[in-house]
Design an enzyme around this catalytic site. Structure first.
Site, mmCIF file in Angstrom:
data_model
loop_
_atom_site.group_PDB
_atom_site.id
_atom_site.type_symbol
_atom_site.label_atom_id
_atom_site.label_comp_id
_atom_site.label_asym_id
_atom_site.label_seq_id
_atom_site.Cartn_x
_atom_site.Cartn_y
_atom_site.Cartn_z
ATOM 1 N N GLY A 1 0.842 -1.215 0.000
ATOM 2 C CA GLY A 1 0.000 0.000 0.000
ATOM 3 C C GLY A 1 0.868 1.253 0.000
ATOM 4 N NE ARG B 1 -1.069 -5.008 -0.758
ATOM 5 C CZ ARG B 1 -1.896 -3.960 -0.614
ATOM 6 N NH1 ARG B 1 -2.845 -3.735 -1.507
ATOM 7 N NH2 ARG B 1 -1.771 -3.144 0.423
ATOM 8 C CG ASP C 1 5.622 -6.419 8.963
ATOM 9 O OD1 ASP C 1 6.679 -5.790 9.130
ATOM 10 O OD2 ASP C 1 4.820 -6.657 9.883
ATOM 11 C CB THR D 1 2.728 0.924 6.206
ATOM 12 O OG1 THR D 1 1.343 0.670 6.522
ATOM 13 C CG2 THR D 1 3.559 0.619 7.442
ATOM 14 C CG ASP E 1 -1.761 -0.081 7.912
ATOM 15 O OD1 ASP E 1 -2.625 0.788 7.686
ATOM 16 O OD2 ASP E 1 -1.581 -1.071 7.184
ATOM 17 C CG ASP F 1 1.140 -2.652 10.187
ATOM 18 O OD1 ASP F 1 2.014 -1.981 9.604
ATOM 19 O OD2 ASP F 1 0.379 -3.436 9.582
ATOM 20 N NE ARG G 1 -2.340 -4.577 5.573
ATOM 21 C CZ ARG G 1 -1.715 -4.919 4.453
ATOM 22 N NH1 ARG G 1 -1.491 -6.195 4.221
ATOM 23 N NH2 ARG G 1 -1.316 -4.038 3.597
#
Ligand code: ADP
Ligand code: F6P
Length: 324
Positions: free
Chosen positions: A15, A76, A107, A129, A131, A133, A175
């Site tokens: 993303g 992707r 990741d 990202t 996120d 995360d 996510r």
């Protein structure tokens, strides 16, 4: 001693995130400053396998620092998750004289970087990202822009929600992680903050609190729901049926990934991108650039991917205390 690096590649994968262009710019300019040529690999690993590779110079990245998205595009790529795809990717790097690659992504992208590294192509990851995360780092490029974009949108929804005396469920991205929801929940003064890491599914308690707050005279009720919980539309219908209060769901969606990066994202991207290029110049491989406890550091990719991260307990405690 490792052979001197002559040419590096740079790609963005997974993303997109605001600030990726600032990271690309920093990689390009730092490499050139060190006498190393740079090739831009378009559309992530997909473009690598398709040999969509272009020469870059300092002017290729002029006027990009303030732009959202990624000038290299992103994708992707299922083929790259296979051993054959990874071998093909390494072979294409050798064919184009690419000694190392900076991979800007999350990741999944770093798992791919680890595979390329094992095949002899030096790789360095930069966390990009919205996120937040990625376990090994306290910051990921794109998060600050995304939370500010979401915060402004939520403020607007709150205005109309108050005018109509409604309850609003606003779903934010992330996510499986709840960092965007936590930061916006606190910063927008929400009445509920639902995080996938914490939510126990007890909707009846939420309904009871909505009824209670209406009795106390509150004109709106803002529920920030993380994407990892989802189902905002059906949640809204159930809440409206149970409370009799008009309830609307808004899914903010991809608007959170766009827009001109904030100063913070440009800055972190610039420092991290430069560090990644310098690590390649030093002959390093299989490393991830990170920001940890106030310092820019780097970790072995496999070690970094084994780390775990959770919503900070103290911040969550305060968030719970401030709602209502
Ligand atoms: P992110 O990098 O944001 O986590 P994805 O999980 O979609 O995004 O991963 C981006 C790309 O990285 C994938 O499309 C794939 O090409 C590559 N990738 C993901 N996982 C692996 C893996 N285990 N091995 C090799 N490549 C991978
Ligand atoms: O990882 C960034 C992210 O925006 C997540 O928050 C979200 O789950 C996902 O990407 C959406 O991906 P796509 O752009 O494929 O819809």
């Amino acid at each position: 001693m490792a052979a001197k690096i002559k040419t590096i590649g740079v790609l963005t994968s997974g993303g997109d995130a605001p600030g990726m262009n600032a990271a690309i710019r920093s990689v390009v300019r730092t490499a050139i400053h060190n006498g190393v040529a740079v090739k831009g690999i378009m559309r992530g690993y997909a473009g690598l396998l398709e040999e969509e590779i272009v020469d870059m110079n300092t002017t290729s990245v002029s006027d990009t620092i303030s732009r959202g998205g990624t000038i290299l595009f992103t994708a992707r790529c299922r083929e790259f998750t296979t051993a054959e795809g990874q071998e093909k990717g390494a072979e294409i790097c050798r064919k184009h004289g690419i000694d190392g690659i900076v991979i800007i992504g999350g990741d999944g992208s770093f798992r791919g970087a680890g595979k390329l590294s094992a095949l002899g192509i030096n790789t360095i990851g930069v966390p990009g990202t919205i996120d937040l995360d990625i376990a090994c780092t306290d910051y990921t490029v794109g998060f600050d822009t995304a939370i500010n974009t979401a915060m402004q949108a939520i403020d607007k929804i709150r205005d109309t929600s108050t005018s109509h005396e409604r309850c609003s469920i606003i779903e934010v991205m992330g996510r499986r992680a709840g960092y965007i929801a936590l930061w916006c929940g606190v910063s927008n003064g929400a009445e509920e903050i639902l995080l996938p890491e914490k939510y126990d599914g007890d909707e009846q308690s939420i309904i009871n609190r909505i009824i209670e707050s209406r009795k106390r005279g509150k004109k709106h009720y803002i529920i920030i729901n993380a994407e990892g919980i989802g189902h905002s539309g059906s949640m809204a219908r159930r809440i409206e049926a149970a409370t009799g209060i008009e309830t609307r769901a808004t899914i903010l969606g991809h608007m959170q990934r766009g827009g001109s990066p904030t100063c913070k994202d440009r800055y972190y991207a610039s420092i991290m991108g430069a560090r990644a290029a310098e690590l390649l110049v030093e002959g390093k491989s299989n490393r991830l650039v990170a920001y940890k406890k106030g310092e820019f550091v780097d970790y072995d990719i496999q070690e970094a991917l084994r780390m775990t991260k959770n919503i900070p307990a103290e911040q969550y405690r305060v968030a719970k205390l401030l709602v209502r």
